[in-house]
Motif scaffolding. Structure first.
Motif, PDB file in Angstrom:
ATOM      1  N   UNK A  99      15.782   4.672  -7.601  1.00 33.18           N
ATOM      2  CA  UNK A  99      15.053   4.017  -7.223  1.00 33.18           C
ATOM      3  C   UNK A  99      14.572   4.695  -5.901  1.00 33.18           C
ATOM      4  N   UNK A 100      15.507   5.852  -5.669  1.00 37.44           N
ATOM      5  CA  UNK A 100      14.257   6.625  -5.166  1.00 37.44           C
ATOM      6  C   UNK A 100      13.163   6.779  -4.987  1.00 37.44           C
ATOM      7  N   UNK A 101      12.614   8.164  -6.357  1.00 37.41           N
ATOM      8  CA  UNK A 101      11.789   7.719  -6.654  1.00 37.41           C
ATOM      9  C   UNK A 101      10.509   6.769  -6.572  1.00 37.41           C
ATOM     10  N   UNK A 102      10.750   5.758  -6.906  1.00 37.60           N
ATOM     11  CA  UNK A 102      10.173   4.081  -7.099  1.00 37.60           C
ATOM     12  C   UNK A 102       9.664   3.965  -5.334  1.00 37.60           C
ATOM     13  N   UNK A 103      10.524   4.557  -4.700  1.00 38.87           N
ATOM     14  CA  UNK A 103      10.950   3.696  -3.581  1.00 38.87           C
ATOM     15  C   UNK A 103       9.426   4.511  -2.269  1.00 38.87           C
ATOM     16  N   UNK A 104       9.102   6.146  -2.887  1.00 35.69           N
ATOM     17  CA  UNK A 104       8.710   7.091  -2.051  1.00 35.69           C
ATOM     18  C   UNK A 104       7.329   6.504  -2.652  1.00 35.69           C
ATOM     19  N   UNK A 105       6.864   6.245  -4.535  1.00 39.81           N
ATOM     20  CA  UNK A 105       5.749   6.368  -5.005  1.00 39.81           C
ATOM     21  C   UNK A 105       5.413   4.675  -4.349  1.00 39.81           C
ATOM     22  N   UNK A 106       6.046   3.567  -4.351  1.00 41.04           N
ATOM     23  CA  UNK A 106       5.412   2.856  -3.573  1.00 41.04           C
ATOM     24  C   UNK A 106       4.860   2.529  -2.289  1.00 41.04           C
ATOM     25  N   UNK A 107       5.852   3.486  -1.484  1.00 43.07           N
ATOM     26  CA  UNK A 107       5.465   3.563   0.089  1.00 43.07           C
ATOM     27  C   UNK A 107       3.410   4.359  -0.261  1.00 43.07           C
ATOM     28  N   UNK A 108       4.032   4.992  -0.986  1.00 43.09           N
ATOM     29  CA  UNK A 108       2.383   5.407  -0.792  1.00 43.09           C
ATOM     30  C   UNK A 108       1.455   5.085  -1.673  1.00 43.09           C
ATOM     31  N   UNK A 109       1.466   3.884  -2.837  1.00 47.14           N
ATOM     32  CA  UNK A 109       0.558   2.827  -2.679  1.00 47.14           C
ATOM     33  C   UNK A 109       0.712   2.148  -2.539  1.00 47.14           C
ATOM     34  N   UNK A 110       1.430   1.032  -2.143  1.00 46.76           N
ATOM     35  CA  UNK A 110       1.742  -0.090  -1.462  1.00 46.76           C
ATOM     36  C   UNK A 110       0.835  -0.764  -0.405  1.00 46.76           C
ATOM     37  N   UNK A 111       0.640  -0.091   0.045  1.00 44.63           N
ATOM     38  CA  UNK A 111      -0.882  -0.385   1.550  1.00 44.63           C
ATOM     39  C   UNK A 111      -2.423  -0.492   0.812  1.00 44.63           C
ATOM     40  N   UNK A 112      -2.399   0.965  -0.105  1.00 42.30           N
ATOM     41  CA  UNK A 112      -3.900   0.877  -0.923  1.00 42.30           C
ATOM     42  C   UNK A 112      -3.500  -0.282  -1.917  1.00 42.30           C
ATOM     43  N   UNK A 113      -3.211  -1.151  -2.683  1.00 47.48           N
ATOM     44  CA  UNK A 113      -2.711  -2.106  -3.337  1.00 47.48           C
ATOM     45  C   UNK A 113      -2.878  -3.467  -2.739  1.00 47.48           C
ATOM     46  N   UNK A 114      -2.848  -3.429  -1.507  1.00 46.85           N
ATOM     47  CA  UNK A 114      -3.278  -4.399  -0.019  1.00 46.85           C
ATOM     48  C   UNK A 114      -4.032  -4.984   0.474  1.00 46.85           C
ATOM     49  N   UNK A 115      -4.918  -3.110   0.091  1.00 54.66           N
ATOM     50  CA  UNK A 115      -6.110  -3.166   0.738  1.00 54.66           C
ATOM     51  C   UNK A 115      -5.816  -2.663   2.402  1.00 54.66           C
TER      52      UNK A 115
END
Length: 307
Positions: A99-115
């Motif tokens: 969950x920690x690994x996924x949290x940091x991955x999502x923190x980096x890339x979710x803004x990119x996903x949302x443009x």
């Protein structure tokens, strides 16, 4: 306006709309997660206005276990399936650390996903009592960029949730507060009692608050803490029970003290934070059997019992 990435022509519509730009939440469930916790997470996120994701990480857990099996030829099992305590704890830790690994991955890339531009800060979720007892997995969801509740006691957090549910009108916080504290990292079998944090710890959050203040503020070692607890709890527990409680705390404290060296930075709202980097600079390696101290406690408990 800048942090929310509004254009010059845009205005903040309301608090929920702003939260949707600033606060991202994700529920990372496994086969051991309950429907009730998933539902509470989604309902609270919607009420706040957070951008919420809901997913299962069972495939990640299975991949890690499969890799371990390839390396060692062994397959770990949960305790309810006949596994050892070591296997049971390792299987729980896998879920927490992924969950920690996924949290940091999502923190980096979710803004990119949302443009959107930039990255997000990951927020931790371990409170000061859990850190004091060591009731957290090293490098799990307690590992983050900043932990808003890392220096706050469980009792104060629950009081705030009750207050906010009424005064800030986030009613779903009341459901979160009333839910039994559980990590939901072990499988449930028919007829078995659900996992409970206080049962797992062997002590209540109320007791942890007492131990924390005596350890950090009053600077008690095992024997001094036993004496203080006897004064506070003489009408609640016999001396031998108090002795067992104090010894149990200090054993766990010594075994897990090393975790304090990597605690996420937090706002210190309590005077007994075990944060080793900024707040509590005592040693982090102890003899967890505390031979002289525990022997002295047993002697005092025996004499107190006869008094």
């Amino acid at each position: 306006m800048r942090i929310g990435q509004y254009s010059d022509r845009e205005q903040v519509k309301d608090a929920q709309e702003l939260a949707g730009r600033l606060l991202y939440t994700v529920y990372m469930g496994t086969e051991n997660s309950s429907v009730s916790t998933r539902t509470r997470a989604k309902a609270l996120a919607q009420q706040i206005g957070a951008y919420h994701l809901d997913t299962n990480i069972d495939s990640l857990v299975s991949c890690v276990i499969a890799l371990f099996r390839t390396i060692t030829g062994k397959t770990p099992r949960f305790k309810v399936d006949g596994g050892s305590l070591a296997e049971n704890l390792a299987l729980q830790n896998i879920q927490a650390r992924l969950r920690m690994v996924m949290a940091f991955l999502l923190a980096q890339l979710t803004p990119w996903v949302r443009g959107r531009k930039g990255f997000l800060l990951v927020l931790g979720s371990a409170n000061v009592d859990e850190a004091l007892r060591g009731y957290l997995t090293k490098y799990d969801c307690s590992a983050a960029d900043i932990n808003p509740i890392g220096g706050i006691s469980k009792a104060d957090i629950r009081s705030f949730l009750k207050w906010a549910a009424v005064n800030l009108e986030y009613s779903h916080l009341a459901e979160v507060e009333s839910a039994p504290p559980t990590a939901e990292l072990e499988p449930l079998r028919e007829g078995q009692k659900p996992q409970n944090d206080e049962d797992d710890m062997g002590m209540t959050y109320e007791e942890l608050g007492v131990y924390g203040r005596l350890r950090k503020i009053v600077r008690c070692g095992p024997v001094a803490m036993y004496r203080h607890c006897c004064q506070m709890w003489r009408d609640r527990y016999p001396p031998t029970v108090i002795a067992d409680k104090v010894k149990s705390f200090f054993k766990c404290y010594a075994i897990n003290r090393h975790k304090a060296t990597v605690l996420t930075p937090s706002y210190h709202a309590e005077s007994y934070s075990p944060d080793d980097n900024r707040f509590d600079h005592r040693q982090f390696l102890y003899n967890n059997s505390w031979p002289w101290q525990f022997k002295r406690i047993d002697a005092l408990a025996s004499s107190d019992k006869l008094a």
